[in-house]
Design a protein around this motif. Sequence first.
Motif, PDB file in Angstrom:
ATOM      1  N   VAL A 154       0.845  -1.194   0.000  1.00 38.53           N
ATOM      2  CA  VAL A 154       0.000   0.000   0.000  1.00 38.53           C
ATOM      3  C   VAL A 154       0.879   1.242   0.000  1.00 38.53           C
ATOM      4  O   VAL A 154       1.872   1.313   0.740  1.00 38.53           O
ATOM      5  CB  VAL A 154      -0.917   0.011   1.243  1.00 38.53           C
ATOM      6  CG1 VAL A 154      -1.784   1.265   1.274  1.00 38.53           C
ATOM      7  CG2 VAL A 154      -1.792  -1.244   1.273  1.00 38.53           C
ATOM      8  N   GLN A 155       0.514   2.214  -0.834  1.00 42.53           N
ATOM      9  CA  GLN A 155       1.207   3.501  -0.849  1.00 42.53           C
ATOM     10  C   GLN A 155       0.421   4.493   0.008  1.00 42.53           C
ATOM     11  O   GLN A 155      -0.797   4.643  -0.156  1.00 42.53           O
ATOM     12  CB  GLN A 155       1.334   4.037  -2.267  1.00 42.53           C
ATOM     13  CG  GLN A 155       2.275   3.242  -3.149  1.00 42.53           C
ATOM     14  CD  GLN A 155       2.398   3.853  -4.540  1.00 42.53           C
ATOM     15  OE1 GLN A 155       1.692   4.791  -4.874  1.00 42.53           O
ATOM     16  NE2 GLN A 155       3.309   3.308  -5.338  1.00 42.53           N
ATOM     17  N   VAL A 156       1.136   5.183   0.882  1.00 44.98           N
ATOM     18  CA  VAL A 156       0.510   6.139   1.791  1.00 44.98           C
ATOM     19  C   VAL A 156       1.187   7.484   1.640  1.00 44.98           C
ATOM     20  O   VAL A 156       2.422   7.583   1.664  1.00 44.98           O
ATOM     21  CB  VAL A 156       0.642   5.657   3.258  1.00 44.98           C
ATOM     22  CG1 VAL A 156       0.048   6.683   4.214  1.00 44.98           C
ATOM     23  CG2 VAL A 156      -0.028   4.301   3.439  1.00 44.98           C
ATOM     24  N   ARG A 157       0.379   8.529   1.460  1.00 41.32           N
ATOM     25  CA  ARG A 157       0.907   9.894   1.451  1.00 41.32           C
ATOM     26  C   ARG A 157       0.752  10.452   2.856  1.00 41.32           C
ATOM     27  O   ARG A 157      -0.354  10.577   3.385  1.00 41.32           O
ATOM     28  CB  ARG A 157       0.185  10.784   0.460  1.00 41.32           C
ATOM     29  CG  ARG A 157       0.713  12.231   0.485  1.00 41.32           C
ATOM     30  CD  ARG A 157       0.084  13.110  -0.590  1.00 41.32           C
ATOM     31  NE  ARG A 157       0.546  12.750  -1.915  1.00 41.32           N
ATOM     32  CZ  ARG A 157      -0.230  12.271  -2.880  1.00 41.32           C
ATOM     33  NH1 ARG A 157      -1.528  12.071  -2.643  1.00 41.32           N
ATOM     34  NH2 ARG A 157       0.262  11.963  -4.058  1.00 41.32           N
ATOM     35  N   GLN A 158       1.880  10.765   3.484  1.00 40.75           N
ATOM     36  CA  GLN A 158       1.865  11.300   4.834  1.00 40.75           C
ATOM     37  C   GLN A 158       1.494  12.778   4.823  1.00 40.75           C
ATOM     38  O   GLN A 158       1.442  13.422   3.777  1.00 40.75           O
ATOM     39  CB  GLN A 158       3.233  11.079   5.489  1.00 40.75           C
ATOM     40  CG  GLN A 158       3.607   9.600   5.546  1.00 40.75           C
ATOM     41  CD  GLN A 158       5.000   9.378   6.106  1.00 40.75           C
ATOM     42  OE1 GLN A 158       5.167   8.647   7.068  1.00 40.75           O
ATOM     43  NE2 GLN A 158       6.004   9.979   5.500  1.00 40.75           N
ATOM     44  N   LYS A 159       1.253  13.326   5.988  1.00 37.70           N
ATOM     45  CA  LYS A 159       0.796  14.716   6.067  1.00 37.70           C
ATOM     46  C   LYS A 159       1.820  15.696   5.538  1.00 37.70           C
ATOM     47  O   LYS A 159       1.463  16.781   5.066  1.00 37.70           O
ATOM     48  CB  LYS A 159       0.424  15.052   7.517  1.00 37.70           C
ATOM     49  CG  LYS A 159      -0.888  14.421   7.948  1.00 37.70           C
ATOM     50  CD  LYS A 159      -1.391  15.001   9.260  1.00 37.70           C
ATOM     51  CE  LYS A 159      -2.774  14.470   9.582  1.00 37.70           C
ATOM     52  NZ  LYS A 159      -3.314  15.029  10.835  1.00 37.70           N
ATOM     53  N   ASP A 160       3.111  15.330   5.596  1.00 38.88           N
ATOM     54  CA  ASP A 160       4.143  16.222   5.072  1.00 38.88           C
ATOM     55  C   ASP A 160       4.338  16.056   3.565  1.00 38.88           C
ATOM     56  O   ASP A 160       5.227  16.670   2.973  1.00 38.88           O
ATOM     57  CB  ASP A 160       5.472  15.996   5.794  1.00 38.88           C
ATOM     58  CG  ASP A 160       5.997  14.563   5.615  1.00 38.88           C
ATOM     59  OD1 ASP A 160       5.379  13.773   4.866  1.00 38.88           O
ATOM     60  OD2 ASP A 160       7.031  14.233   6.238  1.00 38.88           O
ATOM     61  N   GLY A 161       3.497  15.226   2.939  1.00 41.47           N
ATOM     62  CA  GLY A 161       3.577  15.021   1.495  1.00 41.47           C
ATOM     63  C   GLY A 161       4.456  13.861   1.082  1.00 41.47           C
ATOM     64  O   GLY A 161       4.423  13.446  -0.090  1.00 41.47           O
ATOM     65  N   ALA A 162       5.239  13.340   1.989  1.00 37.99           N
ATOM     66  CA  ALA A 162       6.137  12.235   1.659  1.00 37.99           C
ATOM     67  C   ALA A 162       5.333  10.952   1.439  1.00 37.99           C
ATOM     68  O   ALA A 162       4.298  10.725   2.062  1.00 37.99           O
ATOM     69  CB  ALA A 162       7.154  12.033   2.778  1.00 37.99           C
ATOM     70  N   LEU A 163       5.830  10.106   0.522  1.00 39.29           N
ATOM     71  CA  LEU A 163       5.192   8.827   0.240  1.00 39.29           C
ATOM     72  C   LEU A 163       5.881   7.723   1.021  1.00 39.29           C
ATOM     73  O   LEU A 163       7.099   7.692   1.151  1.00 39.29           O
ATOM     74  CB  LEU A 163       5.247   8.514  -1.254  1.00 39.29           C
ATOM     75  CG  LEU A 163       4.346   9.352  -2.162  1.00 39.29           C
ATOM     76  CD1 LEU A 163       4.577   8.983  -3.613  1.00 39.29           C
ATOM     77  CD2 LEU A 163       2.874   9.156  -1.803  1.00 39.29           C
ATOM     78  N   ARG A 164       5.071   6.822   1.541  1.00 37.49           N
ATOM     79  CA  ARG A 164       5.596   5.656   2.245  1.00 37.49           C
ATOM     80  C   ARG A 164       4.946   4.417   1.649  1.00 37.49           C
ATOM     81  O   ARG A 164       3.737   4.402   1.403  1.00 37.49           O
ATOM     82  CB  ARG A 164       5.290   5.749   3.736  1.00 37.49           C
ATOM     83  CG  ARG A 164       5.607   4.453   4.497  1.00 37.49           C
ATOM     84  CD  ARG A 164       5.331   4.577   5.978  1.00 37.49           C
ATOM     85  NE  ARG A 164       6.284   5.478   6.615  1.00 37.49           N
ATOM     86  CZ  ARG A 164       6.351   5.662   7.932  1.00 37.49           C
ATOM     87  NH1 ARG A 164       5.504   5.015   8.724  1.00 37.49           N
ATOM     88  NH2 ARG A 164       7.229   6.479   8.447  1.00 37.49           N
ATOM     89  N   PHE A 165       5.770   3.389   1.417  1.00 38.18           N
ATOM     90  CA  PHE A 165       5.239   2.132   0.910  1.00 38.18           C
ATOM     91  C   PHE A 165       5.251   1.112   2.032  1.00 38.18           C
ATOM     92  O   PHE A 165       6.263   0.903   2.694  1.00 38.18           O
ATOM     93  CB  PHE A 165       6.076   1.617  -0.264  1.00 38.18           C
ATOM     94  CG  PHE A 165       5.546   0.336  -0.844  1.00 38.18           C
ATOM     95  CD1 PHE A 165       4.394   0.328  -1.611  1.00 38.18           C
ATOM     96  CD2 PHE A 165       6.189  -0.878  -0.606  1.00 38.18           C
ATOM     97  CE1 PHE A 165       3.896  -0.851  -2.146  1.00 38.18           C
ATOM     98  CE2 PHE A 165       5.706  -2.068  -1.138  1.00 38.18           C
ATOM     99  CZ  PHE A 165       4.550  -2.050  -1.916  1.00 38.18           C
ATOM    100  N   ILE A 166       4.092   0.493   2.256  1.00 36.71           N
ATOM    101  CA  ILE A 166       3.991  -0.565   3.258  1.00 36.71           C
ATOM    102  C   ILE A 166       3.811  -1.885   2.528  1.00 36.71           C
ATOM    103  O   ILE A 166       2.790  -2.099   1.858  1.00 36.71           O
ATOM    104  CB  ILE A 166       2.802  -0.325   4.213  1.00 36.71           C
ATOM    105  CG1 ILE A 166       2.875   1.065   4.839  1.00 36.71           C
ATOM    106  CG2 ILE A 166       2.773  -1.395   5.298  1.00 36.71           C
ATOM    107  CD1 ILE A 166       1.664   1.420   5.679  1.00 36.71           C
ATOM    108  N   GLN A 167       4.796  -2.735   2.628  1.00 36.76           N
ATOM    109  CA  GLN A 167       4.700  -4.041   2.000  1.00 36.76           C
ATOM    110  C   GLN A 167       3.794  -4.924   2.840  1.00 36.76           C
ATOM    111  O   GLN A 167       4.042  -5.136   4.033  1.00 36.76           O
ATOM    112  CB  GLN A 167       6.086  -4.679   1.880  1.00 36.76           C
ATOM    113  CG  GLN A 167       6.092  -6.015   1.154  1.00 36.76           C
ATOM    114  CD  GLN A 167       7.485  -6.603   1.048  1.00 36.76           C
ATOM    115  OE1 GLN A 167       8.477  -5.889   1.214  1.00 36.76           O
ATOM    116  NE2 GLN A 167       7.562  -7.891   0.776  1.00 36.76           N
ATOM    117  N   ALA A 168       2.729  -5.426   2.228  1.00 36.65           N
ATOM    118  CA  ALA A 168       1.755  -6.225   2.977  1.00 36.65           C
ATOM    119  C   ALA A 168       0.959  -7.071   1.995  1.00 36.65           C
ATOM    120  O   ALA A 168       0.600  -6.603   0.911  1.00 36.65           O
ATOM    121  CB  ALA A 168       0.815  -5.321   3.774  1.00 36.65           C
TER     122      ALA A 168
END
Length: 452
Positions: free
Chosen positions: A209-223
Amino acid sequence: MPEQTAEVVICGAGIAGVAAAYHLAVKRGLKEVVIVEQGDPLSLTSDKSTEAYRNWWPGPDGAMVAFMNRSIELLEEIAQQSANRIQLNRRGYLYATAEASKIDRLAQAAEQAAQQGAGALRVHSHPSAAYPGGPQDGADLLTSQSLIRQHFPYLSPDTQAVLHVRRAGWLSAQQLGMYLLEEARGHGVRLLSGQVVGVETAGGAVQGVQVRQKDGALRFIQAPVFVNAAGPMQKEVAALLGLELPVFAELHRKMSFSEHLGVVPREAPMLIWLDEVELPWSPQERALLAEDASTRWLLERLPSGVHGRPDGHGESTTLIVLYNYHTEPLTPTFPIPPEPHYADVALRGFSVMLPGLRQYFDKAPRPWIDGGYYLKTQENRPLIGPLPVKGAYLVGALSGFGVMAACAAGELLAAHLTGAALPSYAPAFLLSRYQDPVYQQRLKGWGDTGQL
């Protein structure tokens, strides 16, 4: 793009997502569960509900009755475990009508509900009939007007019958949600602030899942597992997987105010008027409303279903009133758009059932209005279970019954996800039911959906 791993990612920290996390981590022992929420937990619609529950659910097969009975069992367990932190009561739901023609229909519905497991029907037609107090199961149908006046003197004198559904009442939705969330986090569930903007798949299966954090940065969670519990945004989140959900949104508002005159007793049940409503206006008001095309609709007969209940404890005088007189499908937008006439319509509509409220017409205390979107299927049943993409699941379309259904919905979702034994009602809530031509035929004559 920073990465992390999880066993399950849940999109949405509303009551459904939190309940799913609770059952996965606390009851099923999963160690790596992440909830992604772009706002505050339990704040989009879960904190704007009626906070009520009931096992009174019309339907052709009893699936909703069984589902709600199980959810109420789980609520009662939590109330016992937490010293009733969730403030669960069993005041009941009181359905009332001024139309004698509806009495037989009420009795038939109650008999059907009894056969489906909602509890026995007791009919009280004599003025001196004994009427049981305290927590009960089943339902009581009162058809004696003098008996109705004896037990519910605040109702309209035109009331012909009331049906008191007894395994029903209300609770604190916020306390329930916080209890579930605290227990889940205590068992390792992580809450991540951000927005799900993508679900990656490979070979027809979820990869992460790709998540856009509040600061605009993208985080990928492998699941390998993704759960769509996005409340009114479920349709948009499903589109990230290329799926179209058979759901639509309705905007439901509620109004509360200080009912300091004590028209509605603080021990009253949930009160529901089953008849269409013609709002009470003075001749002068009617003439003014008739002059303008934008207000002329306020003179028409409006739908049935205005309802409300006392709220709060101790010295509280709050009365909650809900009236959904506009039912057209909408695209959810936040903040919800204003409705300038809502408080007046809700108060006047409820006053048809409770004439004492007319004392507030010219001097009503300042109302508080909020609300949220019901995301629902055409037959007003939830969608709980696997999606066509391997590793993707849905717990949604909980319409206006998310708080009362959350515990059983979370349990059912966890059973699907972990391969545990499924309850008898599980097939009734699968997305795949719409692929069954027999089910499609049944939908044409479905009838009452149980919506309030």
